[in-house]
Design a protein around this motif. Structure first.
Motif, PDB file in Angstrom:
ATOM      1  N   GLN A  33       4.551  -5.234  -6.678  1.00 12.95           N
ATOM      2  CA  GLN A  33       3.578  -6.314  -6.709  1.00 12.95           C
ATOM      3  C   GLN A  33       2.861  -6.280  -8.045  1.00 12.95           C
ATOM      4  OE1 GLN A  33       1.132  -6.088  -3.165  1.00 12.95           O
ATOM      5  NE2 GLN A  33       2.858  -5.449  -1.913  1.00 12.95           N
ATOM      6  N   TYR A  35      -0.791  -7.447 -10.000  1.00 15.08           N
ATOM      7  CA  TYR A  35      -2.189  -7.823  -9.816  1.00 15.08           C
ATOM      8  C   TYR A  35      -2.824  -8.060 -11.186  1.00 15.08           C
ATOM      9  CZ  TYR A  35      -2.038  -6.266  -4.947  1.00 15.08           C
ATOM     10  OH  TYR A  35      -1.739  -6.125  -3.615  1.00 15.08           O
ATOM     11  N   PHE A  45      -4.150 -10.430  -6.333  1.00 22.04           N
ATOM     12  CA  PHE A  45      -2.708 -10.465  -6.163  1.00 22.04           C
ATOM     13  C   PHE A  45      -2.100 -11.642  -6.913  1.00 22.04           C
ATOM     14  CE2 PHE A  45       1.251  -9.815  -4.012  1.00 22.04           C
ATOM     15  CZ  PHE A  45       1.755 -11.073  -3.703  1.00 22.04           C
ATOM     16  N   ARG A  92       5.585  -0.109  -3.855  1.00 20.97           N
ATOM     17  CA  ARG A  92       5.619   0.440  -2.512  1.00 20.97           C
ATOM     18  C   ARG A  92       6.932   1.199  -2.386  1.00 20.97           C
ATOM     19  NH1 ARG A  92       4.087  -3.866   1.839  1.00 20.97           N
ATOM     20  NH2 ARG A  92       2.042  -3.541   0.917  1.00 20.97           N
ATOM     21  N   PHE A  95       9.442   1.018   3.296  1.00 24.44           N
ATOM     22  CA  PHE A  95       8.910   0.003   4.200  1.00 24.44           C
ATOM     23  C   PHE A  95       7.991   0.598   5.260  1.00 24.44           C
ATOM     24  CE2 PHE A  95      10.634  -3.873   2.763  1.00 24.44           C
ATOM     25  CZ  PHE A  95      11.885  -3.615   2.230  1.00 24.44           C
ATOM     26  N   GLY A  96       8.111   1.890   5.500  1.00 26.36           N
ATOM     27  CA  GLY A  96       7.330   2.481   6.569  1.00 26.36           C
ATOM     28  C   GLY A  96       5.882   2.752   6.211  1.00 26.36           C
ATOM     29  N   ASN A  97       5.617   2.882   4.908  1.00 27.89           N
ATOM     30  CA  ASN A  97       4.264   3.199   4.461  1.00 27.89           C
ATOM     31  C   ASN A  97       3.773   2.066   3.583  1.00 27.89           C
ATOM     32  OD1 ASN A  97       1.961   4.273   3.108  1.00 27.89           O
ATOM     33  ND2 ASN A  97       2.704   6.347   3.476  1.00 27.89           N
ATOM     34  N   GLU A  98       2.613   1.529   3.902  1.00 26.61           N
ATOM     35  CA  GLU A  98       2.113   0.362   3.201  1.00 26.61           C
ATOM     36  C   GLU A  98       1.368   0.681   1.916  1.00 26.61           C
ATOM     37  OE1 GLU A  98       0.561  -2.985   5.660  1.00 26.61           O
ATOM     38  OE2 GLU A  98       0.445  -1.426   7.199  1.00 26.61           O
ATOM     39  N   LYS A  99       1.171   1.954   1.619  1.00 28.11           N
ATOM     40  CA  LYS A  99       0.319   2.255   0.468  1.00 28.11           C
ATOM     41  C   LYS A  99       0.985   1.813  -0.826  1.00 28.11           C
ATOM     42  CE  LYS A  99       1.539   6.952  -0.999  1.00 28.11           C
ATOM     43  NZ  LYS A  99       1.071   8.360  -1.034  1.00 28.11           N
ATOM     44  N   LEU A 100       0.160   1.423  -1.781  1.00 29.45           N
ATOM     45  CA  LEU A 100       0.624   1.006  -3.096  1.00 29.45           C
ATOM     46  C   LEU A 100       0.298   2.079  -4.130  1.00 29.45           C
ATOM     47  CD1 LEU A 100      -0.524  -2.729  -3.209  1.00 29.45           C
ATOM     48  CD2 LEU A 100       1.802  -1.868  -2.899  1.00 29.45           C
ATOM     49  N   PHE A 102      -0.356   2.222  -7.951  1.00 29.51           N
ATOM     50  CA  PHE A 102      -0.625   1.330  -9.064  1.00 29.51           C
ATOM     51  C   PHE A 102      -0.170   1.938 -10.376  1.00 29.51           C
ATOM     52  CE2 PHE A 102      -3.144  -2.418  -7.890  1.00 29.51           C
ATOM     53  CZ  PHE A 102      -3.315  -2.174  -6.536  1.00 29.51           C
ATOM     54  N   GLY A 103       0.268   1.066 -11.262  1.00 26.86           N
ATOM     55  CA  GLY A 103       0.566   1.470 -12.622  1.00 26.86           C
ATOM     56  C   GLY A 103      -0.711   1.702 -13.411  1.00 26.86           C
TER      57      GLY A 103
ATOM     58  N   PHE B  33      -7.190  -0.479   3.458  1.00 22.70           N
ATOM     59  CA  PHE B  33      -6.890   0.531   2.447  1.00 22.70           C
ATOM     60  C   PHE B  33      -8.145   0.875   1.647  1.00 22.70           C
ATOM     61  CE2 PHE B  33      -2.300  -0.203   2.765  1.00 22.70           C
ATOM     62  CZ  PHE B  33      -2.274  -1.466   3.306  1.00 22.70           C
ATOM     63  N   TYR B  35      -9.123   2.639  -2.119  1.00 28.95           N
ATOM     64  CA  TYR B  35      -8.651   3.094  -3.420  1.00 28.95           C
ATOM     65  C   TYR B  35      -9.847   3.548  -4.254  1.00 28.95           C
ATOM     66  CZ  TYR B  35      -4.281   0.548  -2.416  1.00 28.95           C
ATOM     67  OH  TYR B  35      -3.101   0.103  -1.870  1.00 28.95           O
ATOM     68  N   PHE B  45      -4.671   5.334  -4.703  1.00 26.06           N
ATOM     69  CA  PHE B  45      -4.710   5.304  -3.248  1.00 26.06           C
ATOM     70  C   PHE B  45      -5.460   6.503  -2.691  1.00 26.06           C
ATOM     71  CE2 PHE B  45      -3.254   4.569   0.996  1.00 26.06           C
ATOM     72  CZ  PHE B  45      -2.947   5.816   1.514  1.00 26.06           C
ATOM     73  N   TYR B  48      -5.218   4.900   4.295  1.00 24.50           N
ATOM     74  CA  TYR B  48      -5.129   3.594   4.914  1.00 24.50           C
ATOM     75  C   TYR B  48      -5.025   3.689   6.425  1.00 24.50           C
ATOM     76  CZ  TYR B  48      -0.101   2.727   6.073  1.00 24.50           C
ATOM     77  OH  TYR B  48       1.156   2.705   6.632  1.00 24.50           O
TER      78      TYR B  48
END
Lengths: 112, 112
Positions: A33, A35, A45, A92, A95-100, A102-103, B33, B35, B45, B48
């Motif tokens: 994703q 941002y 987003f 991400r 698929f099981g964990n929603e945490k992101l 970030f760069g 979440f 952060y 992170f 969550y």
């Protein structure tokens, strides 16, 4: 753990010039994703890419997801002063964990 | 509709003091979440929730950090015995299940 790097860290461009930021993950991503964060603001987003090799466009912005799903790029054509801010990619890992994750972000400043 | 709200927006604490940061997610969003964003860095992170269940707390820096979401809506991030390195902006985001994350304005914590 997973790391996401972005280059460059800073970019100064003349208004009207193009801008590109590159994002690289240490691990394969399920999706990525993008941002935008204005100075003093919170991340907003922009877009999500899911498929290998996917390319999406939003007006002057073009987003790409690499074939190996480990890298991505954001290209802005003909920058405007409203494009000022820091652009973050966020991955991400499954698929099981929603945490992101970030760069490190690329801060874009525009010279009018 | 209303976005994610956070309170307080700014908090100054003396070293050793306990603090509690509140997040009100978008109504109906299953996932929430937390952060931490240090100055000039990307959001990192912390933890969550899906509804009231805390599914991942791997990002909490120490056992001084604790988060809860007892009724699956409002969440509180508590930091005990604050230290100077805890100074940062704490961002909350909410999303539909596996959906886009919408960020709140953040709480800027300064520990003196």
């Amino acid at each position: 753990g997973q790391q996401v790097m972005q280059i460059p860290q800073y970019q100064h461009v003349q208004e009207g010039e193009d801008f590109t930021t590159y994002c690289n993950s240490s691990t394969t991503l399920s999706n990525i994703q993008w941002y935008k964060q204005r100075p003093g603001g919170h991340p907003v987003f922009l877009i999500q890419l899911v498929k290998s090799g996917e390319v999406k466009k939003q007006k002057r912005l073009t987003f790409q997801f690499g074939e190996a799903k480990k890298n991505s790029s954001l290209h802005i054509t003909a920058t405007q002063t409203t494009d000022v801010g820091t652009y973050f990619c966020a991955g991400r890992s499954n698929f099981g964990n929603e945490k992101l994750t970030f760069g490190t972000g690329t801060r874009l400043t525009i010279i009018p | 509709g209303a976005g994610v709200s956070q309170s307080p927006r700014y908090k100054v604490a003396k070293r050793g003091q306990d603090v509690a940061l509140r997040c009100d997610p978008i109504s109906g969003h299953v996932s929430l979440f937390w952060y931490q964003q240090a100055l000039g860095q990307g959001p990192e992170f912390l933890t969550y929730f899906q509804n009231e269940a805390q599914l991942d707390k791997s990002g909490l820096p120490s056992d001084r950090f604790f988060a809860e979401r007892p009724e699956g809506s409002v969440s509180t991030l508590k930091i005990q015995r604050t230290q100077q390195e805890d100074s940062a902006v704490y961002l909350c985001a909410s999303s539909p299940l596996r959906g886009t994350q919408y960020f709140g304005p953040g709480t800027r914590l300064t520990v003196l």
